[in-house]
Design a protein around this motif. Sequence first.
Motif, PDB file in Angstrom:
ATOM      1  N   MET A 204      -8.774   5.063  -4.853  1.00  0.00           N
ATOM      2  CA  MET A 204      -8.325   3.963  -3.991  1.00  0.00           C
ATOM      3  C   MET A 204      -9.170   2.708  -4.232  1.00  0.00           C
ATOM      4  SD  MET A 204      -7.692   4.082   0.086  1.00  0.00           S
ATOM      5  CE  MET A 204      -9.341   4.101   0.708  1.00  0.00           C
ATOM      6  N   LEU A 207      -8.896   1.684  -8.075  1.00  0.00           N
ATOM      7  CA  LEU A 207      -7.514   1.533  -8.558  1.00  0.00           C
ATOM      8  C   LEU A 207      -7.269   2.379  -9.814  1.00  0.00           C
ATOM      9  CD1 LEU A 207      -6.925  -2.316  -8.047  1.00  0.00           C
ATOM     10  CD2 LEU A 207      -6.173  -0.460  -6.558  1.00  0.00           C
ATOM     11  N   HIS A 209      -5.419   5.340 -11.829  1.00  0.00           N
ATOM     12  CA  HIS A 209      -4.100   5.981 -11.776  1.00  0.00           C
ATOM     13  C   HIS A 209      -3.890   6.849 -13.004  1.00  0.00           C
ATOM     14  CE1 HIS A 209      -2.137   4.070  -8.304  1.00  0.00           C
ATOM     15  NE2 HIS A 209      -2.995   3.106  -8.530  1.00  0.00           N
ATOM     16  N   SER A 210      -2.866   7.712 -12.895  1.00  0.00           N
ATOM     17  CA  SER A 210      -2.416   8.519 -14.031  1.00  0.00           C
ATOM     18  C   SER A 210      -3.536   9.376 -14.622  1.00  0.00           C
ATOM     19  CB  SER A 210      -1.834   7.606 -15.123  1.00  0.00           C
ATOM     20  OG  SER A 210      -0.876   6.737 -14.575  1.00  0.00           O
ATOM     21  N   VAL A 268      -9.173   0.532 -13.095  1.00  0.00           N
ATOM     22  CA  VAL A 268      -8.794  -0.796 -13.604  1.00  0.00           C
ATOM     23  C   VAL A 268      -9.558  -1.888 -12.878  1.00  0.00           C
ATOM     24  CG1 VAL A 268      -6.494  -0.082 -14.314  1.00  0.00           C
ATOM     25  CG2 VAL A 268      -6.834  -0.991 -12.017  1.00  0.00           C
TER      26      VAL A 268
END
Lengths: 411, 101
Positions: A204, A207, A209-210, A268
């Motif tokens: 969170m 950031l 992801h994946s 990111v």
Amino acid sequence: MAVSTDFAPPFKLIAPYFIIGAVILVLSTFLLFTFDITTIQSVEPNLLAWVHLFLLSFVMMVIFGAMAQLIPVVLEVGHFAVDLYYVIYPLLFIGTVLMAIGFHSVPIILPFGGVTVLIALSIFLFETSLTIKKVEKYNFVILSVLIANIFLAIGMIFGIIMALGYAGVIIVDIPALLHAHIFLVFVGYVGVTIMGMSLILLPMFWLSHSFSWDYVKSALVILALGVISIALSPILNILILDTIGYILSIIASTLYFYQVYIIYKKRVRIENDIYFKSLIFSYISLLTALILGMSYLVAPSEKLIISTGWLLIGGYISFLIVGHLYKIVPFLVWYERFSPLVGKEKVPMLADMIPQKSANLQFWLNSIGIIISTLGILFESNEIFYSGVSFLSMGSLFVLKDIIYMIRFKS
Amino acid sequence: MVTKEQIFEAVSTVNDPEVGFNLVEMGLIYDASCDEDMKVVVTMTLSTKACPLHQMIVQWVKEAVLRELPSVMEADVELVWEPEWNVSMATDEVKAKLGGM
């Protein structure tokens, strides 16, 4: 999807957990000056007093405060009875202080402190269990909350049996139960909670992801088996279970570390803020502790196991908690004070609420303090250890100052 | 009726207080439409399912549409998780400021 913010507890309920936690952090850091690092392996009463004060009134206190806010977010249901949190923190605080005094100089009050802490933890477990009962669909993180709470309940029972034995009420083999108690609470509850929550919080804030969660899922299963193995050791009187438990815990921690590394690589949001720096130091401490822990298994030495424990408590867990305080406290204050003003007037960003210079100063003071104090333990030198504690003392004062600053932030 | 671009512009007044960017430049707004009854529907996602500001952000989007576009009678938000948000959906400026791309 349920809406977590509907169930968010008021800040006045959570704030005492963080304030008490920060005050105890300062107090327990200064108490480190009373330690004699050359004889610490003998588990003196002041060490037991310190460990309980630090773990219950700083680590657990802050975790409970954070859980009051995070449980609805993670479970996607409202608390069963969030007002119970109003009685958990005073009971936990009073009970811990009584326990610390009991360990230090008045053993007869130890059971009273233990029972008070037991009541506080029981209320927490009761509330959390009934909140979990409202969940319709379980996921990995919810499962981790459930497992952590089961370990806490069993660890609590071991603790109260030991407290009764320590006060002379019953006769039990305290050293045999000690490892199980430490592992159930420290690794079983705190460790599993951190594993579960970090899967929500790290992606969170960074950031990320994946990425696959396979490593941490394996880590949770292996860690749970390790804790169970160590808990069964004194009951079944099979000493090899202790060693198996240690090895499983090290494997699980290594897998967890690798999972965090994956999340880190997938991030990111590259921002070297106080949260990022604290977490990096925290995980470096975990890695160093793992190396020292493995060295202990190869060549057992008291200073290796003590420095491993110190790095886990003072480095890994403390930096993880303090780092998250710089995210959670501004968020709660912002949510309470500024979110109603969105769209009506200019509101600060969360980062604006953090005293950057002071936060960085505490980070460096505490980092230097942990490194020097660990060297003090490894070289069995009180002078080096106290030098490190001097840095930690100053650092802890800045943590407390920053918490108060963020809580009082107006605009 | 109002156009999709007008709705996006209205929603761009809503900032994420954690990262400091508005929802449109973050790429969180997937679609928007307005029917003949001047009812607007915004299709959007969030950067994480565990976002503690979940409901509040949805409410800010509705308020922003009604505030910035006075002719709109009703605003609704359809929150979706597919496709899952990732940073490639953000503007180049956001990517550059985040530092990850």
